[in-house]
Design a protein around this motif. Sequence first.
Motif, PDB file in Angstrom:
ATOM      1  N   LEU A 274       0.525  -0.981   0.070  1.00 45.53           N
ATOM      2  CA  LEU A 274      -0.213   0.057  -0.094  1.00 45.53           C
ATOM      3  C   LEU A 274       0.854   1.314   0.077  1.00 45.53           C
ATOM      4  O   LEU A 274       0.286   2.121  -0.911  1.00 45.53           O
ATOM      5  CB  LEU A 274      -0.402  -0.631   0.741  1.00 45.53           C
ATOM      6  CG  LEU A 274      -1.924  -1.070   1.171  1.00 45.53           C
ATOM      7  CD1 LEU A 274      -2.777  -1.084   2.534  1.00 45.53           C
ATOM      8  CD2 LEU A 274      -3.129  -1.347  -0.227  1.00 45.53           C
ATOM      9  N   MET A 275       2.022   1.122   0.361  1.00 46.76           N
ATOM     10  CA  MET A 275       2.743   2.439   1.064  1.00 46.76           C
ATOM     11  C   MET A 275       3.528   2.845  -0.733  1.00 46.76           C
ATOM     12  O   MET A 275       3.641   4.057  -0.992  1.00 46.76           O
ATOM     13  CB  MET A 275       3.854   2.256   1.839  1.00 46.76           C
ATOM     14  CG  MET A 275       4.757   3.391   2.185  1.00 46.76           C
ATOM     15  SD  MET A 275       6.662   3.410   2.678  1.00 46.76           S
ATOM     16  CE  MET A 275       6.799   2.120   0.963  1.00 46.76           C
ATOM     17  N   GLY A 276       3.261   2.013  -1.658  1.00 43.17           N
ATOM     18  CA  GLY A 276       3.853   2.115  -2.887  1.00 43.17           C
ATOM     19  C   GLY A 276       3.256   2.981  -3.187  1.00 43.17           C
ATOM     20  O   GLY A 276       3.116   3.120  -4.798  1.00 43.17           O
ATOM     21  N   THR A 277       1.995   2.232  -3.056  1.00 45.38           N
ATOM     22  CA  THR A 277       0.756   2.628  -4.525  1.00 45.38           C
ATOM     23  C   THR A 277       0.198   4.429  -3.850  1.00 45.38           C
ATOM     24  O   THR A 277      -0.052   5.416  -5.087  1.00 45.38           O
ATOM     25  CB  THR A 277      -0.572   2.104  -3.953  1.00 45.38           C
ATOM     26  OG1 THR A 277       0.001   0.395  -4.835  1.00 45.38           O
ATOM     27  CG2 THR A 277      -1.492   2.356  -5.166  1.00 45.38           C
ATOM     28  N   MET A 278       0.470   4.780  -2.500  1.00 41.43           N
ATOM     29  CA  MET A 278      -0.034   5.233  -2.249  1.00 41.43           C
ATOM     30  C   MET A 278       1.390   6.837  -2.413  1.00 41.43           C
ATOM     31  O   MET A 278       1.121   7.944  -3.156  1.00 41.43           O
ATOM     32  CB  MET A 278      -0.074   5.356  -0.656  1.00 41.43           C
ATOM     33  CG  MET A 278      -0.940   5.153  -0.380  1.00 41.43           C
ATOM     34  SD  MET A 278      -1.007   4.490   1.563  1.00 41.43           S
ATOM     35  CE  MET A 278      -1.477   6.710   2.351  1.00 41.43           C
ATOM     36  N   SER A 279       2.536   6.267  -2.334  1.00 35.85           N
ATOM     37  CA  SER A 279       4.036   6.258  -3.199  1.00 35.85           C
ATOM     38  C   SER A 279       3.730   7.276  -4.897  1.00 35.85           C
ATOM     39  O   SER A 279       4.548   7.744  -5.047  1.00 35.85           O
ATOM     40  CB  SER A 279       5.188   6.475  -2.079  1.00 35.85           C
ATOM     41  OG  SER A 279       4.866   6.143  -0.996  1.00 35.85           O
ATOM     42  N   GLU A 280       3.312   6.383  -5.418  1.00 30.15           N
ATOM     43  CA  GLU A 280       2.980   6.194  -7.485  1.00 30.15           C
ATOM     44  C   GLU A 280       4.670   5.645  -6.820  1.00 30.15           C
ATOM     45  O   GLU A 280       5.164   6.595  -8.307  1.00 30.15           O
ATOM     46  CB  GLU A 280       2.416   7.750  -7.307  1.00 30.15           C
ATOM     47  CG  GLU A 280       1.020   8.002  -7.252  1.00 30.15           C
ATOM     48  CD  GLU A 280       0.435   9.799  -7.186  1.00 30.15           C
ATOM     49  OE1 GLU A 280       1.476  10.460  -7.836  1.00 30.15           O
ATOM     50  OE2 GLU A 280      -0.207   9.486  -7.068  1.00 30.15           O
ATOM     51  N   ILE A 281       5.267   5.400  -6.387  1.00 29.00           N
ATOM     52  CA  ILE A 281       5.978   4.916  -7.194  1.00 29.00           C
ATOM     53  C   ILE A 281       5.924   3.814  -8.519  1.00 29.00           C
ATOM     54  O   ILE A 281       5.303   2.390  -8.102  1.00 29.00           O
ATOM     55  CB  ILE A 281       6.815   3.771  -5.943  1.00 29.00           C
ATOM     56  CG1 ILE A 281       7.459   4.941  -4.817  1.00 29.00           C
ATOM     57  CG2 ILE A 281       8.524   2.963  -6.518  1.00 29.00           C
ATOM     58  CD1 ILE A 281       8.205   3.631  -4.216  1.00 29.00           C
ATOM     59  N   PRO A 282       6.795   4.105  -9.890  1.00 26.80           N
ATOM     60  CA  PRO A 282       6.780   3.498 -10.720  1.00 26.80           C
ATOM     61  C   PRO A 282       6.675   1.595 -10.194  1.00 26.80           C
ATOM     62  O   PRO A 282       7.779   1.673  -9.814  1.00 26.80           O
ATOM     63  CB  PRO A 282       7.167   3.343 -12.046  1.00 26.80           C
ATOM     64  CG  PRO A 282       7.488   5.028 -11.238  1.00 26.80           C
ATOM     65  CD  PRO A 282       7.784   5.079 -10.105  1.00 26.80           C
ATOM     66  N   ILE A 283       6.071   0.853 -11.197  1.00 28.03           N
ATOM     67  CA  ILE A 283       5.772  -0.246 -10.635  1.00 28.03           C
ATOM     68  C   ILE A 283       7.901  -0.709 -11.387  1.00 28.03           C
ATOM     69  O   ILE A 283       8.555  -1.989 -10.420  1.00 28.03           O
ATOM     70  CB  ILE A 283       5.346  -1.870 -12.055  1.00 28.03           C
ATOM     71  CG1 ILE A 283       3.457  -0.672 -10.974  1.00 28.03           C
ATOM     72  CG2 ILE A 283       5.516  -2.457 -11.986  1.00 28.03           C
ATOM     73  CD1 ILE A 283       2.547  -2.125 -11.536  1.00 28.03           C
ATOM     74  N   GLU A 284       8.065  -0.460 -12.660  1.00 29.55           N
ATOM     75  CA  GLU A 284       9.649  -0.690 -13.340  1.00 29.55           C
ATOM     76  C   GLU A 284      10.597  -0.376 -12.427  1.00 29.55           C
ATOM     77  O   GLU A 284      11.211  -1.119 -12.016  1.00 29.55           O
ATOM     78  CB  GLU A 284       9.524  -0.106 -14.070  1.00 29.55           C
ATOM     79  CG  GLU A 284       8.271  -0.850 -15.872  1.00 29.55           C
ATOM     80  CD  GLU A 284       7.300   0.300 -15.249  1.00 29.55           C
ATOM     81  OE1 GLU A 284       7.304   0.722 -13.922  1.00 29.55           O
ATOM     82  OE2 GLU A 284       6.590  -0.081 -15.975  1.00 29.55           O
TER      83      GLU A 284
END
Length: 455
Positions: free
Chosen positions: A321-331
Amino acid sequence: MKRSLTHRLRKWKDSDNRKPLILKGARQVGKTWLLTDFGNQEFTKVHYINLEKEKRFHSIFKESLNPLTIISTLEIMLAVKIDTRNDFLIFDEIQECPEALTSLKYFNEELPFLAVGCAGSHMGIMLSMASFPIGKVDFLALYPLSFKEFLNAKHPDLIPFLKESSELKRIPEAVHNLLWEEFKNYYLVGGMPEAVETFINNGGNGYEAYEAVRSIHRKLIEGIQSDFAKHSGKWNATHIARIWEDIPHQISRVNNNSVSRFQFKGVIPNKSKFSQFEGPIDWLVNTGLAIPVYMVEQPAVPIKSRAKKNMVKLYLFDIGLMGTMSEIPIESILRQDYGSYKGYIAENYVAQELNSKGHQLFFWQGRTSEIEFLITAGDQIVPIEVKSGNRTRARSLEVYQKQYSPIISMVISSKRLSNTAGRLYLPLYNAGNAREIISSIISAPQHYLHIEESL
């Protein structure tokens, strides 16, 4: 999915002093599924009642708190016989009926041989207007899937190698690399059961699977945010939301390659003092949505008494959830190439793993040095430095070791298991086993002397 908490549920079931159980945990971590699955495995029959969806059951508890009367009425309404010695009774969303919560006291006192399990919003339970059955219930806490649980769901044949590494046995580099690839998947997916299931059902790899996971994350985040107003109690729901949403935002505030303390200024308009944030922060911690790590300047037992509550780092309860909230690109996550976010994600992951094992977390800060985590093992305080990549030079740990001479120190990084001069280098994917590893080293240092490589 197999959950590690199942063995503790079995201990609860077999206990001579068993009380009604309340399973705590953040929203959507799998509380209902775990209780139901456990009941189907361990009991003759499961009787499930959702007190949020089925309001008609509320009148039972409003009219009587007598367990035998409650059971008799339930039998009529469910058109089923309840065997009080062999069946499992589940009250889901119990916070929706305060009288049902109160009734647990009488189930404990008057019908102790009936196994009763409850799930619901932890904060909703705490805010119940009913008399809470203090001392009359047992508690267990459920967290998002750990990396080990994730691995067991997706790649179970690697579990024996993870166990070997946890026992301080060197594993082949090829296996280490496989574990590391799955670990990167965990960085992106996290441990929310619906996200893990979606990832596996979409092939467990590939851009389509990752995008499906991100879609689930966004839905879960929206659901969590909707709960703020519903269960915020006396605290301003907007303030709670602003703090929670700002946790990943503050990842850019990195000091000496470590996450900085939570900065209050600018989060809530016209508020900048810890006393103005303490209530909403406690709410987030008590609901399991945030993990606090408090600063200590003089590490000594009991460490909690030396912690400065107003100097705190906040981490999110789930790395996905943190990665999604931070909008860190999947790649970027898959390449492990995301700038200052990289160290923060590693720290958040370690905090999540340690927190799920019941550790209270602290950090140490000297003049120019900082140790990300301090945990206790018996009467020992163990410093843990987190490195997101292969560079494991731990300058702050060197300062700490010279000043306090801990029996064991730990560096958690992407490198394989090794040790040197009382310092254990542990792979990130083994962070969840830190307590067991540390305890075995303290009790018998020879356990890790066979590790040949030193850094």
